[in-house]
Design a protein around this motif. Structure first.
Motif, PDB file in Angstrom:
ATOM      1  N   GLU A 148      24.723   1.031  57.672  1.00 29.65           N
ATOM      2  CA  GLU A 148      23.566   1.174  56.632  1.00 29.65           C
ATOM      3  C   GLU A 148      23.180   2.730  56.623  1.00 29.65           C
ATOM      4  O   GLU A 148      22.653   3.341  55.683  1.00 29.65           O
ATOM      5  N   TYR A 196      24.720   5.244  54.388  1.00 29.11           N
ATOM      6  CA  TYR A 196      24.289   5.214  52.815  1.00 29.11           C
ATOM      7  C   TYR A 196      22.888   5.481  52.584  1.00 29.11           C
ATOM      8  O   TYR A 196      22.329   5.346  51.414  1.00 29.11           O
ATOM      9  N   ASN A 197      22.272   5.906  53.693  1.00 25.23           N
ATOM     10  CA  ASN A 197      20.706   6.359  53.666  1.00 25.23           C
ATOM     11  C   ASN A 197      20.721   7.538  54.519  1.00 25.23           C
ATOM     12  O   ASN A 197      19.925   7.568  55.579  1.00 25.23           O
ATOM     13  N   GLY A 226      18.825  12.847  52.025  1.00 20.48           N
ATOM     14  CA  GLY A 226      18.688  12.294  50.807  1.00 20.48           C
ATOM     15  C   GLY A 226      19.587  12.461  49.706  1.00 20.48           C
ATOM     16  O   GLY A 226      19.448  12.195  48.577  1.00 20.48           O
ATOM     17  N   THR A 267      22.538  11.025  49.334  1.00 25.58           N
ATOM     18  CA  THR A 267      22.828   9.742  48.773  1.00 25.58           C
ATOM     19  C   THR A 267      21.937   9.169  47.654  1.00 25.58           C
ATOM     20  O   THR A 267      22.326   8.835  46.427  1.00 25.58           O
ATOM     21  N   ALA A 268      20.575   9.231  47.847  1.00 21.25           N
ATOM     22  CA  ALA A 268      19.500   9.165  47.028  1.00 21.25           C
ATOM     23  C   ALA A 268      19.695   9.906  45.563  1.00 21.25           C
ATOM     24  O   ALA A 268      19.758   9.203  44.410  1.00 21.25           O
ATOM     25  N   HIS A 306      16.103   4.838  45.240  1.00 21.37           N
ATOM     26  CA  HIS A 306      17.299   4.361  45.865  1.00 21.37           C
ATOM     27  C   HIS A 306      17.301   3.345  47.207  1.00 21.37           C
ATOM     28  O   HIS A 306      16.268   3.728  47.871  1.00 21.37           O
ATOM     29  N   ARG A 307      18.020   2.423  46.996  1.00 23.32           N
ATOM     30  CA  ARG A 307      17.893   1.395  48.153  1.00 23.32           C
ATOM     31  C   ARG A 307      19.370   0.959  48.581  1.00 23.32           C
ATOM     32  O   ARG A 307      20.117   0.725  47.724  1.00 23.32           O
ATOM     33  N   ARG A 323      21.105  -1.582  51.523  1.00 21.57           N
ATOM     34  CA  ARG A 323      21.260  -2.595  52.536  1.00 21.57           C
ATOM     35  C   ARG A 323      22.567  -3.014  52.990  1.00 21.57           C
ATOM     36  O   ARG A 323      23.184  -3.560  51.953  1.00 21.57           O
ATOM     37  N   THR A 328      23.945  -1.339  47.118  1.00 13.31           N
ATOM     38  CA  THR A 328      23.203  -0.199  46.465  1.00 13.31           C
ATOM     39  C   THR A 328      22.492  -0.576  45.316  1.00 13.31           C
ATOM     40  O   THR A 328      23.187  -1.130  44.443  1.00 13.31           O
TER      41      THR A 328
END
Length: 324
Positions: free
Chosen positions: A207, A210-211, A215, A217-218, A243-244, A246, A256
């Motif tokens: 996780e 991807y976070n 920032g 990736t956001a 952006h989220r 999980r 995503t």
């Protein structure tokens, strides 16, 4: 007079046009839950942002794959033999390609299939300088709808399909099997496919990738909306989406989404789409595999795993497939 750029003369260009992108977006926004196609992440800025993502500390995938590829290249070259044509799906910046071309014996031709024209041409120009003996045959297209590939001038002994980066994991299992089935058709009876897969591991580690704290990736995810605004005239307000990403353990995948920060209305091609506060719009999956699942997918596509290599702590895997 011919083009001043010989690579442009040989380019097979199947970029999606405005009408195609608009139709895809309208279909995705009309679905429930709403979704946008992840393939449209990769305009010039999106490709640059993704390259930046791969260099973030949290994003272990690229580092692990590059180290693994460097270590096992002699074994890959032994399986492939001399005089191969390399066809790469989703070539991106070409960092992994460079390693592969260096490690193989007498590569006949290289055909990258990449949806971002900017990334494709930047990569191929750099590779053409460093590998002057390799015929460069770029194809700008969506590799899930592969057009006829240009034949090399010199006959190849076999085709090696290269699909690194765990991009296969961006598709549902059914869609991934369909891609593998297409690869089986494209490789021929003597062909091979070298595929990068991310392996299931600690959910917190996955996780975090991807976070990233910076920032990036956001920014990459939100840039999809900026591209649509520019290219098809939509009016997404980037400040109204978040952006989220999980990790969903039962499905072994990152999901995503872009989440609406407020109640709002978005307009696309004369259509209005009302979003509720907190409504999530799906943009990408990133599946993680175990050996049994991947082998079963390959078998469903008429392929078998001929060789398997894992990075330390199973951080990443490379799988070599051949016709079953």
């Amino acid at each position: 007079m011919g083009s001043a750029d010989p690579l442009l003369e040989g380019l097979v260009d199947h970029r999606p046009d405005r009408a195609t992108i608009t139709a895809d977006v309208l279909a995705g926004l009309s679905a429930r839950p709403r979704a946008l196609p992840s393939k449209y992440f990769y305009d010039a800025r999106g490709s640059a942002l993704f390259e930046c993502i791969t260099r973030q500390q949290e994003y272990y995938l690229t580092r692990a794959e590059l180290e693994l590829l460097s270590r096992v290249l002699p074994e890959i070259a032994a399986h492939a033999g001399p005089r191969v044509r390399v066809v790469e799906y989703g070539s991106g910046s070409g960092r992994k390609t460079r390693l592969l071309l260096q490690g193989l014996d007498d590569v006949v031709a290289y055909t990258p299939v990449e949806i971002s024209r900017t990334a494709l041409l930047d990569s191929i120009r750099a590779l053409a300088v460093d590998f002057p003996a390799v015929e460069m045959l770029p194809v700008c297209a969506d590799f899930t709808a592969l057009p006829a590939l240009p034949p090399p001038r010199r006959a190849a002994r076999r085709t090696l399909l290269f699909f690194p980066g765990s991009t296969l994991g961006n598709f549902t299992e059914a869609a991934a099997v369909a891609i593998l089935r297409g690869m089986r058709q494209a490789m021929g009876e003597e062909g091979l496919a070298l595929i990068g897969i991310d392996l299931d591991k600690d959910p917190a580690l996955i996780e975090a990738a991807y976070n990233d704290a910076a920032g990036v990736t956001a920014d990459f995810t939100l840039n999809l909306l900026a591209r649509l605004n520019r290219e098809i005239g939509s009016d997404f307000d980037l400040s109204c989406f978040a952006h989220r990403a999980r990790y969903v353990v039962p499905w072994r995948r990152i999901e995503t989404s872009l989440v609406s920060r407020c109640a709002q209305v978005v307009h696309v091609a004369g259509h209005a789409f009302a979003f509720e506060h907190g409504e999530a719009m799906h943009v990408e999956y990133s599946h993680k595999y175990d050996d049994a699942q991947f082998a079963a997918m390959a078998a469903a596509a008429g392929l078998r795993v001929a060789a398997a290599w894992d990075a330390p702590a199973r951080m990443f895997g490379l799988r070599l497939l051949r016709p079953a």
